[in-house]
Design an enzyme around this catalytic site. Structure first.
Site, mmCIF file in Angstrom:
data_model
loop_
_atom_site.group_PDB
_atom_site.id
_atom_site.type_symbol
_atom_site.label_atom_id
_atom_site.label_comp_id
_atom_site.label_asym_id
_atom_site.label_seq_id
_atom_site.Cartn_x
_atom_site.Cartn_y
_atom_site.Cartn_z
ATOM 1 N N HIS A 1 0.838 -1.197 0.000
ATOM 2 C CA HIS A 1 0.000 0.000 0.000
ATOM 3 C C HIS A 1 0.873 1.248 0.000
ATOM 4 C CE1 HIS A 1 0.438 -0.874 4.441
ATOM 5 N NE2 HIS A 1 0.881 0.365 4.362
HETATM 6 P P1 TYD Z 1 -2.340 -4.176 7.551
HETATM 7 O O1 TYD Z 1 -2.539 -2.834 6.914
HETATM 8 O O2 TYD Z 1 -2.835 -5.365 6.797
HETATM 9 O O3 TYD Z 1 -0.801 -4.384 7.918
HETATM 10 P P2 TYD Z 1 0.486 -4.340 6.940
HETATM 11 O O4 TYD Z 1 0.747 -2.904 6.605
HETATM 12 O O5 TYD Z 1 1.585 -4.885 7.788
HETATM 13 O O6 TYD Z 1 0.247 -5.213 5.758
HETATM 14 O O7 TYD Z 1 -3.001 -4.145 8.990
HETATM 15 C C1 TYD Z 1 -3.374 -5.313 9.683
HETATM 16 C C2 TYD Z 1 -4.583 -5.000 10.568
HETATM 17 O O8 TYD Z 1 -4.202 -4.138 11.613
HETATM 18 C C3 TYD Z 1 -5.703 -4.326 9.808
HETATM 19 O O9 TYD Z 1 -6.928 -4.891 10.281
HETATM 20 C C4 TYD Z 1 -5.642 -2.883 10.242
HETATM 21 C C5 TYD Z 1 -5.056 -2.985 11.636
HETATM 22 N N1 TYD Z 1 -4.219 -1.826 12.039
HETATM 23 C C6 TYD Z 1 -4.642 -1.043 13.089
HETATM 24 O O10 TYD Z 1 -5.726 -1.241 13.675
HETATM 25 N N2 TYD Z 1 -3.867 0.001 13.488
HETATM 26 C C7 TYD Z 1 -2.682 0.274 12.880
HETATM 27 O O11 TYD Z 1 -1.983 1.228 13.294
HETATM 28 C C8 TYD Z 1 -2.261 -0.539 11.767
HETATM 29 C C9 TYD Z 1 -0.961 -0.259 11.050
HETATM 30 C C10 TYD Z 1 -3.061 -1.594 11.382
#
Ligand code: TYD
Length: 132
Positions: free
Chosen positions: A49
């Site tokens: 992303h």
């Molecule tokens: P995700 O965006 O998939 O992580 P990555 O960037 O490592 O691929 O996030 C995983 C889950 O965590 C998703 O349900 C969103 C949640 N999340 C939060 O609640 N707070 C945060 O600060 C972050 C980064 C993710």
């Protein structure tokens, strides 16, 4: 591309090593959020992303992983494998985290609170926005 590797000062002696991170000193923004990943493994790719505003510093505080950065023009792969090195990632850079060693702990310092509206999770949409 505007990413930077930050080499943190270490305070080490026979008891071990300490690294201190401070907003607007060795971290180039106000730290509003800290999160970390663990129980990762090599077969998974995370991230995929872009953030529209968020700045981040990524630190492999234990183990190793590879960060792929792509600003729509160039692609770089950065190996993070030291707890005294941070990777500064500015806004509008596509990132993927891959090749996690077993037991890797990846900590992220972020310039703002979690906001799903700040994310672009579709690579073609990112290219469209960044080309504007
Ligand atoms: P995700 O965006 O998939 O992580 P990555 O960037 O490592 O691929 O996030 C995983 C889950 O965590 C998703 O349900 C969103 C949640 N999340 C939060 O609640 N707070 C945060 O600060 C972050 C980064 C993710």
């Amino acid at each position: 591309m505007n990413y930077k590797l930050l080499n943190f000062q270490t305070h080490g002696d026979e008891r071990g090593t300490l690294v201190s991170l401070e907003s607007n000193k060795n971290i180039p923004f106000d730290i509003k959020r800290i999160y970390y990943m663990y129980d990762t493994s090599p077969e998974w790719v995370r991230g995929k992303h872009v953030h529209r505003k968020l700045q981040q510093v990524l630190i492999a505080i234990d183990g190793a992983c590879t960060i792929v950065l792509d600003d729509g023009k160039a692609r770089h792969e950065i190996l993070l494998n030291r707890p005294d090195v941070g990777l500064y990632v500015p806004a509008y850079v596509w990132r993927e985290m891959r090749d996690f060693s077993y037991g890797c702990k990846l900590m992220v310092l972020a310039s703002d609170v979690y906001d799903e509206k700040d994310y672009i999770r579709d690579y073609d949409k990112f290219l469209e926005e960044v080309g504007k």
